[in-house]
Design a protein around this motif. Structure first.
Motif, mmCIF file in Angstrom:
data_model
loop_
_atom_site.group_PDB
_atom_site.id
_atom_site.type_symbol
_atom_site.label_atom_id
_atom_site.label_comp_id
_atom_site.label_asym_id
_atom_site.label_seq_id
_atom_site.Cartn_x
_atom_site.Cartn_y
_atom_site.Cartn_z
ATOM 1 N N ASP A 53 4.837 47.974 16.907
ATOM 2 C CA ASP A 53 3.647 48.112 17.204
ATOM 3 C C ASP A 53 3.444 46.835 17.724
ATOM 4 O O ASP A 53 2.884 46.160 18.458
ATOM 5 N N ILE A 54 3.394 45.496 16.455
ATOM 6 C CA ILE A 54 3.535 44.325 16.553
ATOM 7 C C ILE A 54 4.041 43.804 17.577
ATOM 8 O O ILE A 54 3.180 42.779 17.624
ATOM 9 N N LEU A 55 5.121 43.883 18.047
ATOM 10 C CA LEU A 55 6.151 43.215 18.888
ATOM 11 C C LEU A 55 5.707 43.402 19.893
ATOM 12 O O LEU A 55 6.627 42.741 21.040
ATOM 13 N N ALA A 56 5.105 44.637 20.198
ATOM 14 C CA ALA A 56 5.075 45.275 21.335
ATOM 15 C C ALA A 56 6.560 45.634 22.525
ATOM 16 O O ALA A 56 6.524 45.405 23.510
ATOM 17 N N TRP A 57 7.029 46.611 21.464
ATOM 18 C CA TRP A 57 8.315 46.352 22.413
ATOM 19 C C TRP A 57 7.948 48.081 23.437
ATOM 20 O O TRP A 57 7.876 49.231 22.819
ATOM 21 N N HIS A 58 8.202 48.567 24.196
ATOM 22 C CA HIS A 58 8.321 48.684 24.780
ATOM 23 C C HIS A 58 10.155 49.920 25.544
ATOM 24 O O HIS A 58 10.894 49.134 25.184
ATOM 25 N N ASP A 59 10.051 50.822 25.622
ATOM 26 C CA ASP A 59 10.950 51.862 26.050
ATOM 27 C C ASP A 59 11.593 50.880 27.433
ATOM 28 O O ASP A 59 11.469 51.676 28.305
ATOM 29 N N GLY A 60 12.470 50.233 27.449
ATOM 30 C CA GLY A 60 13.045 49.739 29.065
ATOM 31 C C GLY A 60 13.654 48.133 28.729
ATOM 32 O O GLY A 60 13.826 48.510 27.259
ATOM 33 N N PRO A 61 14.310 48.144 29.563
ATOM 34 C CA PRO A 61 15.084 47.152 29.274
ATOM 35 C C PRO A 61 15.120 46.237 29.113
ATOM 36 O O PRO A 61 16.259 44.949 28.040
ATOM 37 N N ALA A 62 13.893 45.451 29.196
ATOM 38 C CA ALA A 62 12.999 43.763 28.397
ATOM 39 C C ALA A 62 13.729 43.954 27.187
ATOM 40 O O ALA A 62 13.574 43.316 26.188
ATOM 41 N N THR A 63 13.304 45.373 26.239
ATOM 42 C CA THR A 63 13.124 45.586 24.829
ATOM 43 C C THR A 63 14.724 45.562 25.061
ATOM 44 O O THR A 63 15.365 45.983 24.722
ATOM 45 N N ARG A 64 15.122 43.847 24.203
ATOM 46 C CA ARG A 64 16.627 44.072 24.051
ATOM 47 C C ARG A 64 16.939 44.149 21.873
ATOM 48 O O ARG A 64 16.337 43.344 21.456
ATOM 49 N N ILE A 65 17.991 45.001 21.398
ATOM 50 C CA ILE A 65 18.579 45.088 20.172
ATOM 51 C C ILE A 65 19.534 44.625 20.417
ATOM 52 O O ILE A 65 20.537 44.911 20.711
ATOM 53 N N VAL A 66 19.882 43.933 19.165
ATOM 54 C CA VAL A 66 21.022 43.807 18.566
ATOM 55 C C VAL A 66 21.357 43.949 16.808
ATOM 56 O O VAL A 66 20.766 43.495 16.592
ATOM 57 N N ASN A 67 22.182 44.816 17.252
ATOM 58 C CA ASN A 67 22.810 45.590 15.414
ATOM 59 C C ASN A 67 23.435 45.287 15.126
ATOM 60 O O ASN A 67 24.488 46.076 15.296
ATOM 61 N N ILE A 68 23.370 44.063 14.086
ATOM 62 C CA ILE A 68 25.122 43.362 13.447
ATOM 63 C C ILE A 68 24.713 44.324 11.831
ATOM 64 O O ILE A 68 24.143 44.525 11.465
ATOM 65 N N GLY A 69 26.392 44.549 12.155
ATOM 66 C CA GLY A 69 26.175 45.618 10.747
ATOM 67 C C GLY A 69 25.904 47.278 10.609
ATOM 68 O O GLY A 69 25.396 47.334 10.179
ATOM 69 N N SER A 70 26.146 47.651 11.656
ATOM 70 C CA SER A 70 25.817 49.089 12.433
ATOM 71 C C SER A 70 25.622 50.386 12.051
ATOM 72 O O SER A 70 25.786 51.490 11.887
ATOM 73 N N ASN A 71 26.940 50.283 10.943
ATOM 74 C CA ASN A 71 27.430 50.883 10.255
ATOM 75 C C ASN A 71 27.627 51.770 10.939
ATOM 76 O O ASN A 71 28.736 52.096 12.511
ATOM 77 N N ASP A 72 26.894 53.657 10.817
ATOM 78 C CA ASP A 72 27.814 55.007 11.623
ATOM 79 C C ASP A 72 26.542 55.088 12.587
ATOM 80 O O ASP A 72 26.752 56.266 13.001
ATOM 81 N N GLY A 73 25.698 54.182 12.562
ATOM 82 C CA GLY A 73 24.634 54.727 13.791
ATOM 83 C C GLY A 73 23.320 55.021 13.568
ATOM 84 O O GLY A 73 22.626 55.327 13.465
ATOM 85 N N ILE A 74 23.770 56.147 11.880
ATOM 86 C CA ILE A 74 22.304 56.508 11.321
ATOM 87 C C ILE A 74 22.041 56.150 9.805
ATOM 88 O O ILE A 74 21.304 56.270 9.631
#
Length: 110
Positions: A53-74
């Protein structure tokens, strides 16, 4: 160098403050974390939702996430909540362990 800085200290502090304000998101002071985030600091899932909410992330390709060390994803992955809330976000997961990487592909095939 130190004496030169002290001679121009006010100017240097002004430049630093201006640059910091230029790149700052939100209106929360950095020295009162618990007042700003409340109990979300104690619950990782709540904290990630608050950051969304604070960073105003929206559900779309403009929101970019890089998950380093993502483990099994859950398990043990703070971004799992975000990835579930933002399925259309552009995301890259990096995991060094091949077995965990395969589990991640099965758990979050995006």
């Amino acid at each position: 160098e130190l004496s030169r800085f002290r001679n121009h200290e006010a100017q240097a502090i002004g430049m630093y403050t201006a640059r910091r304000q230029k790149h700052r998101r939100g209106h929360h002071p950095c020295n009162r974390h618990f007042e700003v985030y409340g109990t979300a600091l104690l619950d990782l899932e709540q904290l990630m939702l608050r950051l969304k909410d604070i960073l105003a992330w929206h559900d779309g390709p403009a929101t970019r996430i890089v998950n380093i060390g993502s483990n099994d994803g859950i398990s043990e992955d703070p971004l799992t909540t975000l990835l579930q809330l933002l399925p259309n976000a552009w995301a890259v997961a990096v995991e060094r362990d091949p077995e965990l990487c395969m589990q991640h592909r099965d758990n979050l095939p995006h």
